[in-house]
Design a protein around this motif. Sequence first.
Motif, mmCIF file in Angstrom:
data_model
loop_
_atom_site.group_PDB
_atom_site.id
_atom_site.type_symbol
_atom_site.label_atom_id
_atom_site.label_comp_id
_atom_site.label_asym_id
_atom_site.label_seq_id
_atom_site.Cartn_x
_atom_site.Cartn_y
_atom_site.Cartn_z
ATOM 1 N N GLN A 1 0.829 -1.203 0.000
ATOM 2 C CA GLN A 1 0.000 0.000 0.000
ATOM 3 C C GLN A 1 0.864 1.254 0.000
ATOM 4 O OE1 GLN A 1 -2.521 -0.406 3.398
ATOM 5 N NE2 GLN A 1 -3.870 -1.883 2.432
ATOM 6 N N ASN A 2 2.027 1.193 0.649
ATOM 7 C CA ASN A 2 2.872 2.371 0.753
ATOM 8 C C ASN A 2 3.666 2.637 -0.525
ATOM 9 O OD1 ASN A 2 1.988 2.725 3.334
ATOM 10 N ND2 ASN A 2 3.693 1.658 4.268
ATOM 11 N N ILE A 3 4.301 1.611 -1.070
ATOM 12 C CA ILE A 3 5.167 1.781 -2.236
ATOM 13 C C ILE A 3 4.739 0.797 -3.311
ATOM 14 C CG2 ILE A 3 7.536 1.639 -3.078
ATOM 15 C CD1 ILE A 3 8.480 2.295 -0.276
ATOM 16 N N ASN A 4 4.645 1.248 -4.533
ATOM 17 C CA ASN A 4 4.332 0.374 -5.655
ATOM 18 C C ASN A 4 5.583 0.159 -6.485
ATOM 19 O OD1 ASN A 4 1.618 -0.111 -5.203
ATOM 20 N ND2 ASN A 4 0.995 1.783 -6.205
ATOM 21 N N TRP A 5 5.897 -1.100 -6.738
ATOM 22 C CA TRP A 5 6.990 -1.437 -7.633
ATOM 23 C C TRP A 5 6.359 -1.956 -8.913
ATOM 24 C CZ3 TRP A 5 7.434 -2.772 -2.414
ATOM 25 C CH2 TRP A 5 8.458 -2.131 -1.732
ATOM 26 N N ASN A 6 6.731 -1.375 -10.021
ATOM 27 C CA ASN A 6 6.181 -1.747 -11.313
ATOM 28 C C ASN A 6 7.247 -2.488 -12.103
ATOM 29 O OD1 ASN A 6 4.679 -1.965 -13.595
ATOM 30 N ND2 ASN A 6 4.871 0.176 -14.198
ATOM 31 N N LEU A 7 7.030 -3.778 -12.310
ATOM 32 C CA LEU A 7 7.958 -4.595 -13.091
ATOM 33 C C LEU A 7 7.563 -4.497 -14.554
ATOM 34 C CD1 LEU A 7 10.262 -6.661 -13.255
ATOM 35 C CD2 LEU A 7 8.560 -8.441 -12.855
ATOM 36 N N SER A 8 8.397 -3.826 -15.339
ATOM 37 C CA SER A 8 8.103 -3.625 -16.755
ATOM 38 C C SER A 8 8.557 -4.801 -17.606
ATOM 39 C CB SER A 8 8.762 -2.351 -17.270
ATOM 40 O OG SER A 8 8.308 -1.245 -16.533
ATOM 41 N N GLY A 9 9.674 -5.411 -17.234
ATOM 42 C CA GLY A 9 10.178 -6.521 -18.031
ATOM 43 C C GLY A 9 11.368 -7.180 -17.378
ATOM 44 N N ILE A 10 11.721 -8.363 -17.904
ATOM 45 C CA ILE A 10 12.873 -9.124 -17.414
ATOM 46 C C ILE A 10 13.716 -9.514 -18.607
ATOM 47 C CG2 ILE A 10 13.618 -11.251 -16.286
ATOM 48 C CD1 ILE A 10 11.053 -11.188 -14.659
ATOM 49 N N VAL A 11 15.011 -9.269 -18.496
ATOM 50 C CA VAL A 11 15.973 -9.734 -19.485
ATOM 51 C C VAL A 11 16.755 -10.843 -18.787
ATOM 52 C CG1 VAL A 11 17.929 -9.134 -20.952
ATOM 53 C CG2 VAL A 11 16.130 -7.445 -20.495
ATOM 54 N N TYR A 12 16.424 -12.104 -19.129
ATOM 55 C CA TYR A 12 16.990 -13.215 -18.376
ATOM 56 C C TYR A 12 18.124 -13.874 -19.135
ATOM 57 C CZ TYR A 12 17.452 -17.401 -15.615
ATOM 58 O OH TYR A 12 17.961 -18.401 -14.825
ATOM 59 N N SER A 13 19.219 -14.017 -18.443
ATOM 60 C CA SER A 13 20.323 -14.857 -18.897
ATOM 61 C C SER A 13 20.876 -15.535 -17.650
ATOM 62 C CB SER A 13 21.404 -14.035 -19.608
ATOM 63 O OG SER A 13 22.089 -13.229 -18.671
ATOM 64 N N SER A 14 21.414 -16.706 -17.802
ATOM 65 C CA SER A 14 21.874 -17.445 -16.623
ATOM 66 C C SER A 14 23.054 -16.741 -15.950
ATOM 67 C CB SER A 14 22.246 -18.872 -17.005
ATOM 68 O OG SER A 14 23.271 -18.854 -17.994
ATOM 69 N N ASP A 15 23.842 -15.986 -16.702
ATOM 70 C CA ASP A 15 25.000 -15.297 -16.128
ATOM 71 C C ASP A 15 24.619 -14.008 -15.411
ATOM 72 O OD1 ASP A 15 26.565 -17.271 -17.241
ATOM 73 O OD2 ASP A 15 26.971 -16.126 -19.072
ATOM 74 N N ASN A 16 23.815 -13.160 -16.068
ATOM 75 C CA ASN A 16 23.497 -11.853 -15.514
ATOM 76 C C ASN A 16 22.038 -11.502 -15.804
ATOM 77 O OD1 ASN A 16 23.745 -9.362 -14.337
ATOM 78 N ND2 ASN A 16 24.744 -8.409 -16.095
ATOM 79 N N PRO A 17 21.095 -11.996 -14.980
ATOM 80 C CA PRO A 17 19.701 -11.619 -15.217
ATOM 81 C C PRO A 17 19.454 -10.182 -14.773
ATOM 82 C CG PRO A 17 19.857 -12.998 -13.272
ATOM 83 C CD PRO A 17 21.230 -12.937 -13.872
ATOM 84 N N MET A 18 18.605 -9.489 -15.529
ATOM 85 C CA MET A 18 18.296 -8.096 -15.212
ATOM 86 C C MET A 18 16.790 -7.890 -15.311
ATOM 87 S SD MET A 18 21.563 -6.186 -17.053
ATOM 88 C CE MET A 18 20.565 -5.336 -18.118
ATOM 89 N N ALA A 19 16.304 -6.868 -14.599
ATOM 90 C CA ALA A 19 14.879 -6.553 -14.622
ATOM 91 C C ALA A 19 14.714 -5.043 -14.706
ATOM 92 C CB ALA A 19 14.190 -7.085 -13.370
#
Length: 146
Positions: free
Chosen positions: A86-104
């Motif tokens: 309720q206090n803070i909203n985190w909006n996940l726009s996308g995920i760039v997944y790789s086994s070495d360095n996943p990013m979001a």
Amino acid sequence: MNESLRKKIVYGVAAIALVWAVYNFQSDSNKSSKGNNLVTSERLVAESVVTRTPEKPLDVEHYQSLKWGSDPFRIPTKTQEVQVQQNINWNLSGIVYSSDNPMAIINATTVSVGDTVDNARVVKINRKMVILDYKGSQITLTVTKG
């Protein structure tokens, strides 16, 4: 065993059961004539009264707080997560997944595991979700189609 012997046994057992039933299940008029077997409504009420009451009432809240005393049909909810969302909203726009360095991409910021976004640390990045740690509670963000 032939048919006639089987019939004799069945009829004999049925006759014994009938005699037993007549002897044990007498009508109320037959019982009242004996005098000793008279059952009154006062006696029935006296026998059904509870003679012992508990000294103090049960503390239901105490037993509900125990793990084994809780309601098995209630789905537990984490109040911390509800308050945090309720206090803070985190909006996940996308995920760039790789086994070495996943990013979001969260709140228009590119993050990796260990980075911080809006006071929440990124704990794990999967193909379909990101797990954040905010003040000891874990928040799961999933990619939504839209």
